[in-house]
Design a protein around this motif. Sequence first.
Motif, PDB file in Angstrom:
ATOM      1  N   THR B  65      56.639  -6.059  55.147  1.00 11.48           N
ATOM      2  CA  THR B  65      55.923  -7.225  55.674  1.00 11.48           C
ATOM      3  C   THR B  65      55.159  -7.989  54.602  1.00 11.48           C
ATOM      4  OG1 THR B  65      53.894  -5.996  56.112  1.00 11.48           O
ATOM      5  CG2 THR B  65      55.582  -5.972  57.845  1.00 11.48           C
ATOM      6  N   GLY B  66      54.919  -7.330  53.450  1.00 11.52           N
ATOM      7  CA  GLY B  66      54.124  -7.968  52.410  1.00 11.52           C
ATOM      8  C   GLY B  66      52.637  -8.019  52.725  1.00 11.52           C
ATOM      9  N   LYS B  67      52.255  -7.480  53.871  1.00  8.15           N
ATOM     10  CA  LYS B  67      50.832  -7.517  54.249  1.00  8.15           C
ATOM     11  C   LYS B  67      50.032  -6.480  53.451  1.00  8.15           C
ATOM     12  CE  LYS B  67      51.243  -9.386  58.878  1.00  8.15           C
ATOM     13  NZ  LYS B  67      51.202  -9.131  60.312  1.00  8.15           N
ATOM     14  N   PRO B  68      48.717  -6.715  53.303  1.00  7.85           N
ATOM     15  CA  PRO B  68      47.883  -5.737  52.584  1.00  7.85           C
ATOM     16  C   PRO B  68      47.909  -4.385  53.287  1.00  7.85           C
ATOM     17  CG  PRO B  68      46.663  -7.776  53.026  1.00  7.85           C
ATOM     18  CD  PRO B  68      47.943  -7.862  53.794  1.00  7.85           C
ATOM     19  N   ALA B 203      71.672   5.675  69.731  1.00 11.44           N
ATOM     20  CA  ALA B 203      72.726   5.552  68.712  1.00 11.44           C
ATOM     21  C   ALA B 203      72.998   4.075  68.427  1.00 11.44           C
ATOM     22  CB  ALA B 203      73.989   6.268  69.195  1.00 11.44           C
ATOM     23  N   TYR B 204      71.970   3.378  67.990  1.00 11.30           N
ATOM     24  CA  TYR B 204      72.094   1.919  67.788  1.00 11.30           C
ATOM     25  C   TYR B 204      72.074   1.538  66.314  1.00 11.30           C
ATOM     26  CZ  TYR B 204      67.063   2.700  67.460  1.00 11.30           C
ATOM     27  OH  TYR B 204      65.827   3.195  67.115  1.00 11.30           O
ATOM     28  N   TYR B 205      72.096   2.508  65.409  1.00 13.55           N
ATOM     29  CA  TYR B 205      71.850   2.167  64.009  1.00 13.55           C
ATOM     30  C   TYR B 205      72.980   1.349  63.382  1.00 13.55           C
ATOM     31  CZ  TYR B 205      67.789   5.166  64.395  1.00 13.55           C
ATOM     32  OH  TYR B 205      66.594   5.706  64.777  1.00 13.55           O
ATOM     33  N   ASP B 206      74.170   1.425  63.954  1.00 15.15           N
ATOM     34  CA  ASP B 206      75.259   0.581  63.460  1.00 15.15           C
ATOM     35  C   ASP B 206      75.352  -0.742  64.216  1.00 15.15           C
ATOM     36  OD1 ASP B 206      76.002   2.478  61.637  1.00 15.15           O
ATOM     37  OD2 ASP B 206      77.501   3.408  62.958  1.00 15.15           O
ATOM     38  N   GLY B 207      74.545  -0.908  65.251  1.00 15.90           N
ATOM     39  CA  GLY B 207      74.663  -2.109  66.081  1.00 15.90           C
ATOM     40  C   GLY B 207      73.347  -2.862  66.156  1.00 15.90           C
ATOM     41  N   THR B 208      73.047  -3.357  67.341  1.00 19.82           N
ATOM     42  CA  THR B 208      71.844  -4.146  67.565  1.00 19.82           C
ATOM     43  C   THR B 208      70.739  -3.219  68.080  1.00 19.82           C
ATOM     44  OG1 THR B 208      73.268  -5.966  68.210  1.00 19.82           O
ATOM     45  CG2 THR B 208      70.935  -6.158  68.789  1.00 19.82           C
ATOM     46  N   PRO B 209      69.599  -3.196  67.432  1.00 20.61           N
ATOM     47  CA  PRO B 209      68.539  -2.301  67.911  1.00 20.61           C
ATOM     48  C   PRO B 209      67.900  -2.840  69.193  1.00 20.61           C
ATOM     49  CG  PRO B 209      67.776  -3.562  66.018  1.00 20.61           C
ATOM     50  CD  PRO B 209      69.225  -3.916  66.209  1.00 20.61           C
ATOM     51  N   PRO B 210      67.237  -1.976  69.949  1.00 16.60           N
ATOM     52  CA  PRO B 210      66.638  -2.386  71.224  1.00 16.60           C
ATOM     53  C   PRO B 210      65.309  -3.112  71.024  1.00 16.60           C
ATOM     54  CG  PRO B 210      66.244  -0.064  70.864  1.00 16.60           C
ATOM     55  CD  PRO B 210      67.089  -0.527  69.704  1.00 16.60           C
ATOM     56  N   THR B 211      65.382  -4.279  70.407  1.00 15.58           N
ATOM     57  CA  THR B 211      64.137  -4.983  70.071  1.00 15.58           C
ATOM     58  C   THR B 211      63.387  -5.451  71.321  1.00 15.58           C
ATOM     59  OG1 THR B 211      65.454  -6.965  69.757  1.00 15.58           O
ATOM     60  CG2 THR B 211      64.850  -5.778  67.797  1.00 15.58           C
ATOM     61  N   GLN B 262      52.786 -10.088  68.949  1.00 11.24           N
ATOM     62  CA  GLN B 262      52.548  -8.689  68.580  1.00 11.24           C
ATOM     63  C   GLN B 262      53.790  -7.844  68.857  1.00 11.24           C
ATOM     64  OE1 GLN B 262      49.958  -7.250  67.059  1.00 11.24           O
ATOM     65  NE2 GLN B 262      48.910  -9.223  66.881  1.00 11.24           N
ATOM     66  N   GLY B 263      54.400  -8.075  69.996  1.00 13.85           N
ATOM     67  CA  GLY B 263      55.588  -7.308  70.356  1.00 13.85           C
ATOM     68  C   GLY B 263      56.748  -7.574  69.415  1.00 13.85           C
ATOM     69  N   LEU B 264      57.017  -8.835  69.184  1.00 10.95           N
ATOM     70  CA  LEU B 264      58.191  -9.185  68.365  1.00 10.95           C
ATOM     71  C   LEU B 264      58.009  -8.792  66.909  1.00 10.95           C
ATOM     72  CD1 LEU B 264      59.540 -12.556  69.750  1.00 10.95           C
ATOM     73  CD2 LEU B 264      60.679 -10.317  69.641  1.00 10.95           C
ATOM     74  N   SER B 265      56.824  -9.066  66.343  1.00  7.28           N
ATOM     75  CA  SER B 265      56.644  -8.772  64.924  1.00  7.28           C
ATOM     76  C   SER B 265      56.699  -7.255  64.683  1.00  7.28           C
ATOM     77  CB  SER B 265      55.336  -9.363  64.396  1.00  7.28           C
ATOM     78  OG  SER B 265      54.239  -8.761  65.029  1.00  7.28           O
ATOM     79  N   PHE B 266      56.294  -6.490  65.678  1.00  7.37           N
ATOM     80  CA  PHE B 266      56.368  -5.029  65.550  1.00  7.37           C
ATOM     81  C   PHE B 266      57.806  -4.560  65.354  1.00  7.37           C
ATOM     82  CE2 PHE B 266      56.423  -0.816  67.820  1.00  7.37           C
ATOM     83  CZ  PHE B 266      55.738  -0.126  66.845  1.00  7.37           C
ATOM     84  N   THR B 267      58.739  -5.235  66.021  1.00  6.18           N
ATOM     85  CA  THR B 267      60.128  -4.786  65.938  1.00  6.18           C
ATOM     86  C   THR B 267      60.733  -5.016  64.555  1.00  6.18           C
ATOM     87  OG1 THR B 267      61.078  -6.887  66.691  1.00  6.18           O
ATOM     88  CG2 THR B 267      60.461  -5.297  68.392  1.00  6.18           C
ATOM     89  N   ASP B 268      60.085  -5.864  63.741  1.00  2.00           N
ATOM     90  CA  ASP B 268      60.555  -6.060  62.363  1.00  2.00           C
ATOM     91  C   ASP B 268      60.244  -4.868  61.469  1.00  2.00           C
ATOM     92  OD1 ASP B 268      61.480  -8.584  62.904  1.00  2.00           O
ATOM     93  OD2 ASP B 268      59.631  -9.577  62.269  1.00  2.00           O
ATOM     94  N   ARG B 269      59.232  -4.093  61.868  1.00  3.12           N
ATOM     95  CA  ARG B 269      58.782  -3.048  60.944  1.00  3.12           C
ATOM     96  C   ARG B 269      58.874  -1.645  61.516  1.00  3.12           C
ATOM     97  NH1 ARG B 269      53.545  -1.090  61.873  1.00  3.12           N
ATOM     98  NH2 ARG B 269      52.320  -2.317  63.345  1.00  3.12           N
ATOM     99  N   PHE B 270      59.361  -1.517  62.736  1.00  3.70           N
ATOM    100  CA  PHE B 270      59.318  -0.180  63.328  1.00  3.70           C
ATOM    101  C   PHE B 270      60.608   0.138  64.065  1.00  3.70           C
ATOM    102  CE2 PHE B 270      57.335   3.553  65.184  1.00  3.70           C
ATOM    103  CZ  PHE B 270      56.482   3.913  64.170  1.00  3.70           C
ATOM    104  N   ASP B 271      60.969   1.409  64.024  1.00  6.05           N
ATOM    105  CA  ASP B 271      62.190   1.880  64.647  1.00  6.05           C
ATOM    106  C   ASP B 271      61.899   2.388  66.066  1.00  6.05           C
ATOM    107  OD1 ASP B 271      64.946   2.881  64.727  1.00  6.05           O
ATOM    108  OD2 ASP B 271      63.993   4.858  64.645  1.00  6.05           O
ATOM    109  N   ALA B 272      62.712   1.943  67.023  1.00  2.37           N
ATOM    110  CA  ALA B 272      62.468   2.297  68.431  1.00  2.37           C
ATOM    111  C   ALA B 272      62.519   3.807  68.655  1.00  2.37           C
ATOM    112  CB  ALA B 272      63.483   1.584  69.328  1.00  2.37           C
TER     113      ALA B 272
END
Lengths: 369, 369
Positions: B65-68, B203-211, B262-272
């Motif tokens: 994220t580049g955040k501190p 088993a979504y690691y090759d496809g679309t994650p459940p964002t 908050q919900g959407l940005s979390f999905t950029d940095r975290f695995d379901a």
Amino acid sequence: MTDPRHGLDRKAALGGLALDGGGRLDAVEVAYETYGTLNPQASNAILVCHALTGDQHLASAHPRTGKPGWWVRMVGPGKPIDTDRWFVICSNVIGSCLGSSGPASIDPATGRPYGMNFPVITIRDMVRAQAMLLDHLGIETLTAVVGGSMGGMQALSWAATFPDRLRACVVLASAARHSAQNIAFHEVGRQAIMADPNWANGAYYDGTPPTAGLAVARMAAHITYLSEAGLTAKFGRSLQNRTAKTFGFDADFQVESYLRHQGLSFTDRFDANSYLYITRALDYFDLAEEHGGHLANAFRASKARFCVVSFDTDWLYPTPESRSIVHALNAAGAPASFVELSSPFGHDAFLLENPALDRVIAGFLGAAA
Amino acid sequence: MTDPRHGLDRKAALGGLALDGGGRLDAVEVAYETYGTLNPQASNAILVCHALTGDQHLASAHPRTGKPGWWVRMVGPGKPIDTDRWFVICSNVIGSCLGSSGPASIDPATGRPYGMNFPVITIRDMVRAQAMLLDHLGIETLTAVVGGSMGGMQALSWAATFPDRLRACVVLASAARHSAQNIAFHEVGRQAIMADPNWANGAYYDGTPPTAGLAVARMAAHITYLSEAGLTAKFGRSLQNRTAKTFGFDADFQVESYLRHQGLSFTDRFDANSYLYITRALDYFDLAEEHGGHLANAFRASKARFCVVSFDTDWLYPTPESRSIVHALNAAGAPASFVELSSPFGHDAFLLENPALDRVIAGFLGAAA
């Protein structure tokens, strides 16, 4: 049973209704139930307003679930809202899915269910539809409007919108506006529904409804209806399998199993789009805003006596919300009684066994008569 | 910068770990960061444990994220956890997704990501992996273990599991076990993830994650991190479009827009899947249960001094949870200081500007040295 039609599923076609949002419903239908007998002067009617996921089946079995009416402990012969004395009306709010006009209704313009073409409605729109039902029933003035939670908001809106048409107003576990936290919880539920691919922008009536999303929405909301202490007393950390943790993702704890059941069973009786529309109406509710930013202004023309009740463990609409209503009533010079009752059951307390609540309601309605 | 490796993303291969659930991880990897310099006696190390969705990037920028760093206001030269004095370690918990072994890691048995074949882990398993990291770094005894929220649970588990290896234990905004309400909120999040068809049983690691599901989970949890009063102060009923309601389902209120972000940005940095595993570890946490049902037993062998801090508006882990920890410490004869601090920010208060917290932590670590 004093009314042979008791428990029948009745519906009134009420004509057109102009809505707060600028839209219009051309052919409003309202489904309702009545209990007791209207006297010749039509002066003994009490309107009970239901909560978010409630319905008109106040004191008679729900046609889909077969369960007893949702307030059968409060309404009936000899009960606090005594159907030997009062003619009690309960109607399904517009926007809902138990027979009143809502997103699952047929849009006369297309011959298909409205879905998301249903107009966004407000609490005041619900109340206006109820007033049309009273006109239809030949009732000018109500002895009382009674409601808990969203029903309490309708009761407040009744007093503000039709100040001459009710002699008493009972507001239980409610608020004069939705807080940021209230809106936040509803938004979670709406996003859960809209995230379900079966939601299909609301056009799912010919296919599979978004039950998974609706169940998640209900689960999140359900937590807000219960107190932390109540959940601890009922479930604590008890396991489903009493011997050991499974170290898996099945419902290991009883509270998980309970919540999953609450979510799933809700989808049997409720429409996801209705959930969207009614939560939206709740979030938009801000009675002060409708009256120049001063809540007291909402009550200046009212001829009603008010009874406001909160519950000490309700964190959805906590006591300070009720207190601010009472302050406004006092400022408006409206007669108001206020009590905070004790209960372990959180917001749901108004629906559950509570002898103190029974005494408050029976006493207030008796005095208001 | 006293350590030229400061902020580098380091990873240690630590060998096998037997898990509380009966399973085993054969090749545990732990990603970590360090700040400051370890003295020749290896006696100035402080371990900071992160919360549910935290990571090892304690006081240096997050690589994605580049955040501190998430606690840069607490950890650094001259700060309460002073890196001029202490060698500060922060490792990503196992089960997470920032480099330590977790469900997104490659399962050596299959050469594919574990997904739901990753074993269910506990807070104590996380702590055991941290102890292996300390062995790897040549550190026998810690000056302190410090953590907030789930980090505080790890700190408590450290004191119980390795009573000789820490001289001080700082537990912020935490609890010795998850309540029924805590479990309920986590179950909502898990169900939201599992309801997302993209989750595909993990088993979504090759496809679309459940964002979409993960975003809903985060939204529900995020409400519990904030206080009702804080949400009201920050957003109230303010509209995005300041002129009027839209009478639609877009994010009309600022609090809706904030939550969606908050919900959407979390999905950029975290695995379901990591969210599933770590919430499960939290729900299983009950330190008393691991010690014959008596929390005091967890601390009888401890050689540490304890500092327990709660926040008055934290309703996720409210003050009574901290108080019960302190009662157990007292019963075990362990030296313990306890303070409830005031903050408008609810559970998140431990992460935010709070001079009183800074003084408590700096003072306690100074005295513990």
